[in-house]
Motif scaffolding. Structure first.
Motif, PDB file in Angstrom:
ATOM      1  N   VAL B  99      11.661  29.572 -42.135  1.00  0.00           N
ATOM      2  CA  VAL B  99      10.550  29.226 -42.884  1.00  0.00           C
ATOM      3  C   VAL B  99       9.888  27.859 -42.234  1.00  0.00           C
ATOM      4  O   VAL B  99      10.619  26.821 -42.381  1.00  0.00           O
ATOM      5  CB  VAL B  99      10.801  29.054 -44.350  1.00  0.00           C
ATOM      6  CG1 VAL B  99       9.631  28.631 -45.163  1.00  0.00           C
ATOM      7  CG2 VAL B  99      11.503  30.220 -44.830  1.00  0.00           C
ATOM      8  N   ASP B 120       6.604  35.472 -36.286  1.00  0.00           N
ATOM      9  CA  ASP B 120       7.061  36.747 -36.942  1.00  0.00           C
ATOM     10  C   ASP B 120       7.332  37.649 -35.730  1.00  0.00           C
ATOM     11  O   ASP B 120       8.458  38.627 -35.984  1.00  0.00           O
ATOM     12  CB  ASP B 120       6.180  37.481 -38.013  1.00  0.00           C
ATOM     13  CG  ASP B 120       6.623  38.144 -38.987  1.00  0.00           C
ATOM     14  OD1 ASP B 120       7.780  37.688 -39.635  1.00  0.00           O
ATOM     15  OD2 ASP B 120       6.354  39.309 -39.120  1.00  0.00           O
ATOM     16  N   GLY B 128       8.558  32.900 -42.539  1.00  0.00           N
ATOM     17  CA  GLY B 128       8.189  32.626 -43.815  1.00  0.00           C
ATOM     18  C   GLY B 128       7.171  31.370 -43.597  1.00  0.00           C
ATOM     19  O   GLY B 128       7.432  30.609 -42.602  1.00  0.00           O
ATOM     20  N   VAL B 219       6.849  35.848 -45.278  1.00  0.00           N
ATOM     21  CA  VAL B 219       7.252  35.648 -46.434  1.00  0.00           C
ATOM     22  C   VAL B 219       6.454  34.409 -47.014  1.00  0.00           C
ATOM     23  O   VAL B 219       6.380  33.258 -46.577  1.00  0.00           O
ATOM     24  CB  VAL B 219       8.759  35.287 -46.880  1.00  0.00           C
ATOM     25  CG1 VAL B 219       8.880  34.811 -48.176  1.00  0.00           C
ATOM     26  CG2 VAL B 219       9.284  36.698 -46.541  1.00  0.00           C
ATOM     27  N   ARG B 428      12.097  39.620 -45.352  1.00  0.00           N
ATOM     28  CA  ARG B 428      11.694  40.214 -46.464  1.00  0.00           C
ATOM     29  C   ARG B 428      12.717  41.284 -47.067  1.00  0.00           C
ATOM     30  O   ARG B 428      13.043  41.463 -48.006  1.00  0.00           O
ATOM     31  CB  ARG B 428      10.443  41.343 -46.223  1.00  0.00           C
ATOM     32  CG  ARG B 428       9.355  40.673 -46.222  1.00  0.00           C
ATOM     33  CD  ARG B 428       7.977  41.363 -46.186  1.00  0.00           C
ATOM     34  NE  ARG B 428       6.886  40.428 -46.211  1.00  0.00           N
ATOM     35  CZ  ARG B 428       6.607  39.858 -47.440  1.00  0.00           C
ATOM     36  NH1 ARG B 428       7.058  40.305 -48.495  1.00  0.00           N
ATOM     37  NH2 ARG B 428       5.517  39.142 -47.297  1.00  0.00           N
TER      38      ARG B 428
END
Lengths: 441, 441
Positions: B99, B120, B128, B219, B428
């Motif tokens: 993240v 990603d 994220g 996310v 996810r």
């Protein structure tokens, strides 16, 4: 001991996998390499096994060929972002340099300085910055701009951007961080410089919030061949990615840029001129030519005229495809790309269609033949001061890259023209470039 | 089979290594972890061995504590840039989420959308985005701005920025790339959407020049606890990084945000609320408290008042250190940070100096004790709907992190409160969040 001035430097030019529009259709080619970090990891490790100086990541800030039939044919439509890709490759390699293209047209110097410094720390000194200005009108529309800066303004902005970025890299002396737990001194503020830049395009206070890069500055790479591009390179570049039309042209560029360096007091050895070279290798010269012909035949007709349009900065669909190229007015397109297209058309008396096909595949310098043929050519270019090495373009992957590493590299090594082991740990050390002094300390 | 609604989600909050100002001075702590990718690789791998959901990289866009004595004491002065660090970590891990904090205040939506999409893809679905607005006045000066947008305008900009980024992620249908060599169709242009966004703050044409992220969208993480922050979270967030003052406060936030979701038709399970929790573990509760006391004692006096100044958005050096906190006028500082400081001072009747010391170490939620004590507290918070898990802050490294993974994680697993294997391959999947539909296809 090889004389370092007489050995080649080799970069691998990875424009979303290959520069050739037909590459993904070649039999056996990895069609999904643009999406696949495992594929790109294989290629980077193979280049490192071949002792390449650098993995060179080209970049665009838009989908190209927008609104044209060529869009359907183009494998460059999807591409990893350079910093995320090169940082991930840093973690799975240990010696090869990692050169990211970073445009000065739509980004902030603080962000760019920080990302390169971070990549240089993470890779332990293997980052390089290919400074470009962005002339693609589709890119401007992704950043709220209808019109690009004109050519001269782009270069003034690029120069100021460079000054701010390098100034931010010099925010901290190398000894700025004593990290002395006993006294509680993590940083010595006297060894930190606040840039406080105020210029025509940027106001940036600083300091950068990361220690000075391992290399002092990441290696500075440039590509512009226009008059202001050459001067900017002589003043600031350490690698020039050149695109000469032939050896005579290359020697003229080499003499010009190195001469400019000498006139301003820079050591000409501190800039390496690497022409892009599209290399197709075969067991015989004839087999190599057949591979090249097969590859070119895989370029779809839709691509051809559109590629020419981009090079010229004018819509070539409006021209009679079977007539000679008409007079082309000045545009905001890259001056060197436009000039090359016009020069090729005039020199070889090509129709618009013929010229377009050359541009859609790859119109620049190419070496096609056996390992001996290719090594002969590279040796001639090096020893006649046409270059300091090459930025190699592979025709299709992985075979074109594997063939270079497995067949051409050993031939160059046998001749003493290329390293058998990396000389140092950083990209600068391997290229034979000095670590820049910190201007503030 | 554990009921997924009753198990904890655990993030690791890595603010340049530790949030605690004394962390680098703790005996045995890695003082150079901020500079060291090998150190950070160790920590990420250890967290993955502990089945953590995510490595959460906080960020700042400036050197903090500028012009103060605390600057000399601060280990946050140097930090890797989030995308370069997390991409490198992606290459050496396989399951843990990554993240990155991305501010909407000084960047372009096209750049941000592209970097997250690239991360990603490279991580195969583990990215994220912690969306923040930047209120630090020192950051504005690094981007040519003297004044920040006011609070309401920052949120409007953040919302539009979010809409543009998610719209760009949806540029391509999942089946947009047939890559059919026979017909020469790499892309189906009918499966590509041109965003053509025109709003109050941004004009962005698109499409993004990278395929849709593996997760559809990375996310979405948010931290704001103010009124507009809660509403934005209920509308858009999938993880909320909360900072409640205690369990009652946490339960109120939990009920409020999940209630807002239900009212706008979102499934409340599709947002995970993770309070930040500073965790110090010991063989006995007393030993753990001694560790915390030792750590707090390592915060230099210079840090204390400056940390409070940042939280309040006012120079706390002007206040009498031994008097109660005076009335604080509104400022452009983070409203939630300011409110928390004032609430703590009033509730515990602290002097400015006492409050400052709390802020310089860590003033928020902390669990200090044996693995049993800490697991008891986490279980209570989870089962009483105070949270869906925690964003864990480690007091010093590597010991504080090793202790959590080696001692607390097994205790949570024994109680059935935490996974023993990752449920899926993407962030996810592990968080139990749906893959967003593409709004255009």
């Amino acid at each position: 001991m090889i004389d370092a001035r007489k050995t080649l430097r080799l970069g691998a030019f990875m424009r979303p996998v290959s520069i050739h529009a037909g590459a993904w259709r070649y039999p056996g080619a990895w069609r999904d390499a643009n999406f696949s970090f495992p594929r790109l990891s294989y290629l980077a490790r193979k280049l490192e096994a071949g002792r390449f100086d650098a993995f060179f990541m080209a970049d665009h800030l838009a989908v190209l060929n927008m609104g044209t039939e060529a869009l359907r044919r183009s494998h460059t439509v999807t591409s990893f972002e350079p910093f995320t890709l090169l940082s991930a490759l840093a973690a799975i390699t240990s010696r090869i340099g990692l050169v990211a293209t970073g445009s000065t047209s739509f980004d902030e110097p603080f962000h760019v300085a920080r990302r390169f410094a971070s990549l240089d720390h993470i890779s332990e000194g293997r980052a390089g910055w290919n400074i470009v200005t962005t002339s693609n009108p589709d890119a401007a529309l992704n950043f709220g701009l209808e019109e690009h800066l004109d050519h001269a303004e782009r270069y003034r902005r690029a120069r100021e951007f460079f000054d701010v970025v390098t100034g931010l890299w010099d925010s901290f002396a190398d000894d700025a961080f004593p990290r002395d737990a006993a006294s509680g001194t993590y940083l010595d503020p006297a060894r930190m410089h606040v840039l406080a830049h105020q210029g025509e395009f940027f106001r940036v206070r600083g300091p950068l919030n990361i220690a000075r890069p391992v290399q002092g500055w990441p290696v500075i790479v440039q590509a512009g061949a226009s008059e202001p591009g050459r001067q900017l390179a002589a003043e600031t570049a350490e690698v020039v990615f050149a695109a000469p039309n032939g050896l005579a042209d290359a020697r003229a560029l080499y003499a010009d840029v190195k001469g400019r360096m000498a006139r301003i007091g820079r050591d000409p050895d501190h800039l390496k001129i690497l022409p892009g070279a599209f290399v197709v290798v075969g067991a015989s010269d004839e087999e190599a030519r057949e591979k090249r012909d097969l590859l070119d035949s895989l370029v779809h007709d839709d691509n051809a005229i559109d590629s020419l349009s981009i090079a010229l900065g004018h819509d070539a669909r409006r021209f009679d495809p079977d007539a000679p190229l008409p007079e082309i007015p000045e545009s905001n397109a890259s001056k060197s790309g436009q000039a090359r297209a016009i020069a090729i058309a005039r020199a070889e008396n090509l129709t618009v269609r013929q010229l377009a096909r050359r541009f859609a595949g790859y119109a620049g310098l190419s070496f096609v033949g056996t390992p001996k043929t290719i090594a002969d050519a590279m040796e001639e270019w090096l020893l006649s001061e046409g270059c300091d090495g090459f930025n190699v373009m592979f025709p299709y992957l992985p075979e074109g890259l594997d063939a270079f590493v497995d067949q051409i590299v050993p031939e160059l090594q046998r001749r003493g023209l290329f390293r058998t082991e990396y000389e140092g740990r950083t990209l600068r050390e391997n290229l034979g470039l000095p670590r820049p002094a910190n201007r503030f300390f």
